[in-house]
Write a protein that holds these residues in place. Structure first.
Motif, short mmCIF file in Angstrom:
data_model
loop_
_atom_site.label_atom_id
_atom_site.label_comp_id
_atom_site.label_asym_id
_atom_site.label_seq_id
_atom_site.Cartn_x
_atom_site.Cartn_y
_atom_site.Cartn_z
N UNK A 136 0.86 -1.19 0.00
CA UNK A 136 0.00 0.00 0.00
C UNK A 136 0.89 1.24 0.00
N UNK A 137 1.55 1.48 -1.15
CA UNK A 137 2.42 2.64 -1.28
C UNK A 137 1.68 3.94 -0.98
N UNK A 138 2.41 4.97 -0.70
CA UNK A 138 1.95 6.32 -0.35
C UNK A 138 1.25 6.31 1.00
N UNK A 139 0.21 5.51 1.18
CA UNK A 139 -0.54 5.47 2.44
C UNK A 139 0.31 4.86 3.54
N UNK A 140 1.02 3.79 3.25
CA UNK A 140 2.05 3.26 4.13
C UNK A 140 3.34 3.81 3.52
N UNK A 141 3.87 4.90 4.08
CA UNK A 141 4.84 5.75 3.37
C UNK A 141 6.27 5.20 3.26
N UNK A 142 6.43 4.15 2.48
CA UNK A 142 7.76 3.57 2.27
C UNK A 142 8.68 4.53 1.53
N UNK A 143 8.12 5.53 0.87
CA UNK A 143 8.94 6.52 0.17
C UNK A 143 9.75 7.39 1.15
N UNK A 144 9.40 7.37 2.42
CA UNK A 144 10.09 8.19 3.43
C UNK A 144 11.34 7.52 4.00
N UNK A 145 11.72 6.37 3.45
CA UNK A 145 12.91 5.66 3.94
C UNK A 145 14.04 5.88 2.93
N UNK A 146 15.19 6.30 3.45
CA UNK A 146 16.34 6.63 2.61
C UNK A 146 17.58 5.89 3.11
N UNK A 147 18.65 5.96 2.34
CA UNK A 147 19.91 5.34 2.74
C UNK A 147 20.52 6.04 3.95
N UNK A 148 21.54 5.43 4.53
CA UNK A 148 22.15 5.95 5.76
C UNK A 148 22.77 7.34 5.56
N UNK A 149 23.12 7.70 4.31
CA UNK A 149 23.68 9.02 4.04
C UNK A 149 22.62 10.02 3.59
N UNK A 150 21.37 9.59 3.60
CA UNK A 150 20.28 10.44 3.12
C UNK A 150 20.02 10.27 1.63
N UNK A 151 20.75 9.36 0.99
CA UNK A 151 20.59 9.16 -0.45
C UNK A 151 19.27 8.44 -0.74
N UNK A 152 18.74 8.72 -1.92
CA UNK A 152 17.52 8.05 -2.35
C UNK A 152 17.91 6.67 -2.86
N UNK A 153 17.44 5.66 -2.18
CA UNK A 153 17.71 4.29 -2.59
C UNK A 153 16.39 3.58 -2.77
#
Length: 178
Positions: A136-153
């Motif tokens: 359930x993308x967007x609603x369960x906001x998995x897009x808010x998780x990034x790499x340890x350096x803040x990079x988009x992974x």
């Protein structure tokens, strides 16, 4: 905190509908009266169409309320969803998905922080795999998780969508059309 339910042992009938969004068409899947899927076009780990069930009426539960809340979210008027969810996954995946819902709007957490939050600090890779299987993308906001350096992974919907969702939530960009 929004409601999440453990899947029942006897599967309920599934239905689906497709709606337009600023990020392209979204397929909404319901199991009974609970939302069990939100999938983007060309999404990694998107289940086969035949698993979505029969076409459903967008005015039915839970589609109408999902559309209402998504519309408010894309308008910048809603920062936390409150929908009944039916999330099929392992107990570990469901723990990760529940913790994802605690990431505040406009913020990001690393995979390591998410692993710490579920009490498994050495499980950041497993957390990443569970994150990628979020139904359930967007609603369960998995897009808010990034790499340890803040990079988009990694993002099942594509890194461009992830970047645009994060920019939108931080007030840097209107959602626009994908």
């Amino acid at each position: 905190m929004p409601r999440t339910q453990t899947p029942p042992r006897n599967p309920m009938p599934r239905t689906h509908t497709t709606i337009d969004s600023p990020y392209g068409p979204l397929t909404l899947v319901a199991t009974g009266t609970e939302l069990s899927g939100l999938y983007m076009v060309q999404q990694r780990h998107r289940p086969p169409e035949e698993t979505f069930g029969a076409p459903g009426d967008p005015a039915d539960t839970p589609f109408a309320e999902t559309v209402r809340q998504l519309t408010a979210y894309f308008a910048g008027e809603l920062t936390e969803f409150d929908l009944p969810l039916h999330l099929d996954g392992t107990p570990f995946q469901r723990r990760v998905w529940a913790e994802l819902r605690r990431i505040p709007y406009g913020e990001t957490w690393s995979y390591g922080r998410l692993a710490d939050r579920i009490g498994q600090p050495t499980a950041s890779r497993a957390v990443g795999l569970a994150n990628g299987k979020n139904p359930v993308g967007i609603i369960v906001p998995c897009h808010r998780v990034v790499g340890s350096t803040g990079s988009l992974t990694g993002y099942g919907g594509g890194l461009d969508r992830k970047r645009r969702l994060l920019e939108f939530e931080s007030g840097q960009q209107l959602p626009g059309l994908f």
